[in-house]
Design an enzyme around this catalytic site. Structure first.
Site, PDB file in Angstrom:
ATOM      1  N   GLU A 186      -9.575  -1.987   5.475  1.00 53.47           N
ATOM      2  CA  GLU A 186     -10.181  -1.679   6.759  1.00 53.47           C
ATOM      3  C   GLU A 186     -11.420  -2.556   6.989  1.00 53.47           C
ATOM      4  O   GLU A 186     -11.948  -3.152   6.040  1.00 53.47           O
ATOM      5  CB  GLU A 186     -10.580  -0.189   6.790  1.00 53.47           C
ATOM      6  CG  GLU A 186      -9.417   0.779   6.589  1.00 53.47           C
ATOM      7  CD  GLU A 186      -8.498   0.924   7.809  1.00 53.47           C
ATOM      8  OE1 GLU A 186      -8.378  -0.027   8.613  1.00 53.47           O
ATOM      9  OE2 GLU A 186      -7.888   2.004   7.958  1.00 53.47           O
TER      10      GLU A 186
ATOM     11  N   ASP B  14       0.807  -1.216   0.000  1.00 55.93           N
ATOM     12  CA  ASP B  14       0.000   0.000   0.000  1.00 55.93           C
ATOM     13  C   ASP B  14       0.843   1.271   0.000  1.00 55.93           C
ATOM     14  O   ASP B  14       2.060   1.244   0.204  1.00 55.93           O
ATOM     15  CB  ASP B  14      -0.955  -0.004   1.211  1.00 55.93           C
ATOM     16  CG  ASP B  14      -0.305  -0.546   2.489  1.00 55.93           C
ATOM     17  OD1 ASP B  14       0.943  -0.556   2.561  1.00 55.93           O
ATOM     18  OD2 ASP B  14      -1.025  -0.957   3.402  1.00 55.93           O
TER      19      ASP B  14
ATOM     20  N   ASN C 269      -7.309  -2.581  14.301  1.00 55.12           N
ATOM     21  CA  ASN C 269      -8.704  -2.917  13.982  1.00 55.12           C
ATOM     22  C   ASN C 269      -8.791  -4.166  13.093  1.00 55.12           C
ATOM     23  O   ASN C 269      -9.843  -4.467  12.552  1.00 55.12           O
ATOM     24  CB  ASN C 269      -9.392  -1.736  13.293  1.00 55.12           C
ATOM     25  CG  ASN C 269      -8.704  -1.339  11.999  1.00 55.12           C
ATOM     26  OD1 ASN C 269      -7.757  -1.999  11.556  1.00 55.12           O
ATOM     27  ND2 ASN C 269      -9.166  -0.268  11.378  1.00 55.12           N
TER      28      ASN C 269
HETATM   29  C1  F6R Z   1       1.443  -1.315   6.043  1.00 57.62           C
HETATM   30  C2  F6R Z   1       0.357  -2.249   6.253  1.00 57.62           C
HETATM   31  C3  F6R Z   1      -0.412  -2.261   7.535  1.00 57.62           C
HETATM   32  C4  F6R Z   1       0.467  -2.517   8.758  1.00 57.62           C
HETATM   33  C5  F6R Z   1      -0.368  -2.439  10.029  1.00 57.62           C
HETATM   34  C6  F6R Z   1       0.473  -2.629  11.279  1.00 57.62           C
HETATM   35  O1  F6R Z   1       2.041  -1.525   4.779  1.00 57.62           O
HETATM   36  O2  F6R Z   1       0.064  -2.978   5.373  1.00 57.62           O
HETATM   37  O3  F6R Z   1      -1.416  -3.250   7.452  1.00 57.62           O
HETATM   38  O4  F6R Z   1       1.080  -3.771   8.657  1.00 57.62           O
HETATM   39  O5  F6R Z   1      -1.005  -1.188  10.098  1.00 57.62           O
HETATM   40  O6  F6R Z   1       1.319  -1.533  11.422  1.00 57.62           O
HETATM   41  P1  F6R Z   1       2.416  -1.496  12.582  1.00 57.62           P
HETATM   42  O7  F6R Z   1       3.416  -2.542  12.252  1.00 57.62           O
HETATM   43  O8  F6R Z   1       2.998  -0.110  12.482  1.00 57.62           O
HETATM   44  O9  F6R Z   1       1.687  -1.755  13.844  1.00 57.62           O
END
Ligand code: F6R
Length: 252
Positions: free
Chosen positions: A143, A67, A136
């Site tokens: 999401e 992403d 979440n």
């Molecule tokens: C980012 C992504 C997100 C993160 C998730 C956890 O490329 O795909 O799904 O893996 O938000 O983020 P952290 O590791 O910062 O808790």
């Protein structure tokens, strides 16, 4: 699903790096799906170390990131382009033409989504997808509520996601409201997946995603259906897993 539980977040990162290394040594021209965020920093640090010690090379590897935010330049300090460059790409021998990250600045963002899906297909799909999990339950930026059939698309970021990522921007107001993300279908089409999580803040969502009902309300719950899923948790992130769960699937 195989679940590994390690003592610390650092051990989680090392375990994941070892698995990526084993795969890279065997399949040096593999297509690797990558994620950003705090969970990935240790993994990338270990992969860089392995590269520096000549244990692995990325010369023939193709990568696809999950992403990118909409509306910020690749050079922005909090962009995922920049994250990948700083933590991994500038430190290894990957060829720039083999790196793919969605372009959140594309004039025609729908066309960008289509061409990202096409590029994944053209490279024969993703061999190994690395995932973190949002508080979440999001994977990529899918999401809660995202249908399981989605491919690369534009999402409105949940307020909780913007708040969680404010640490990379300085303030929540500066976090973009939208992102481009690979869809759940893209993720599920990967041949194998490693899901990583560490820290007690992730414990409840990890248990819900891995042992609760499979529902778009918890996007990561779809991973229960993936035939080649490896989960690496530190003890804190594993703390809310049902006690009897590990009798059948725990690997230390
Ligand atoms: C980012 C992504 C997100 C993160 C998730 C956890 O490329 O795909 O799904 O893996 O938000 O983020 P952290 O590791 O910062 O808790």
């Amino acid at each position: 699903m195989i679940v590994h539980v390690t003592d610390t977040g650092n051990d989680m990162a090392y375990r994941a790096a070892e698995m990526v290394k084993d795969r890279l040594v065997k399949y040096p021209d593999m297509t690797l799906g990558l994620a950003t965020g705090g969970t990935m920093i240790g993994l990338y640090r270990y992969l860089v170390q392995m590269y520096e010690r000549d244990i692995i090379s990325f010369k023939s590897v193709v990568t696809f990131n999950l992403d990118e935010y909409v509306g910020i330049e690749a050079s922005h300090p909090a962009s995922f382009h920049r994250f990948m460059y700083e933590h991994l790409f500038k430190r290894i021998d990957i060829l720039p033409q083999n790196v793919h990250i969605p372009d959140g600045m594309a004039n025609d963002i729908q066309a960008e989504c289509k061409s990202y899906d096409y590029a994944i297909k053209e490279h024969g799909g993703i061999d190994l997808q690395i995932l973190g999990i949002g508080l979440n339950g999001h994977i990529g930026f899918n999401e809660p509520g995202t249908p399981f059939g989605t491919t690369t698309h534009v999402v409105d970021l949940a307020e909780t996601t913007r708040a969680a990522n404010a640490r990379f921007f300085g303030s929540v107001e500066d976090v973009p409201k939208q992102a481009v993300t690979m869809g759940i279908k893209n993720i599920m089409q990967s041949r194998s997946i490693i899901l990583m999580a560490s820290g007690k803040a992730k414990a409840d969502i990890v248990a819900k995603a891995l042992t609760g009902p499979i529902t778009p309300r918890v996007p990561a719950s779809v991973l229960q259906l993936h035939p080649q899923l490896t989960v690496i948790l530190d003890r804190q992130a594993a703390a809310s897993m049902p006690k009897d769960y590990f009798d059948c699937s725990f690997v230390a």
